[in-house]
Design an enzyme around this catalytic site. Structure first.
Site: not given
Ligand code: FES
Ligand code: FES
Length: 141
Positions: A41, A111
């Site tokens: 992400c 995460c």
């Molecule tokens: Fe990637 Fe949370 S969506 S760290």
């Protein structure tokens, strides 16, 4: 911003009131800095520890996270958990424990992985700094 309802109250609390947001001087010899990114992400987490040289105890911790609410909450929990603990002990903190504490849904597991990685990276950095300042006899062998 309101979070979806499937988030547990712990994550909302750490999201709304993150603990230990901030920075230490990364050149301070008692500070270890872990900087990690999630390729999935693009979120980035910096977690820093301040260590008592004599005891190896983590006396303080802080973070800055450029990422989603779960990453911020995970780093907040991570800083809470490492404070006051010996470095060796926090090496065994698992992202799954953080995720469980925050009741993160499966898509948010990476995460909490950032937080585990950041703790390890911070300790590694601290230890690397300690061994660097030459004068160590092993270094010349
Ligand atoms: Fe990637 Fe949370 S969506 S760290
Ligand atoms: Fe903060 Fe558990 S609710 S560490």
């Amino acid at each position: 911003a309101a979070l979806p309802r499937f988030y547990h109250e712990n994550v909302i609390d750490h999201y709304n009131n993150p603990r230990n947001v901030g920075s230490f001087d990364k050149n301070d010899p008692t500070v270890g800095t872990g900087l990690v990114g999630a390729p999935a992400c693009g979120d980035v987490m910096k977690l820093q520890i301040k260590v008592d040289d004599k005891t190896g105890q983590i006396v303080d911790a802080c973070f800055k996270t450029f990422g989603c609410g779960s990453a911020i909450a995970s780093s907040s929990v991570a800083t809470e958990w490492v404070k006051g603990k010996p470095m060796q002990e926090v090496l065994s903190i698992k992202n799954t424990e953080i995720a469980k504490h925050l009741s993160l849904p499966p898509v948010k597991l990476h995460c909490s992985m950032l937080a585990e990685d950041a703790i390890k990276a911070a300790i590694k950095d601290y230890e690397a700094k300690r061994t660097k300042p030459s004068a160590s006899p092993e270094a010349s062998q």
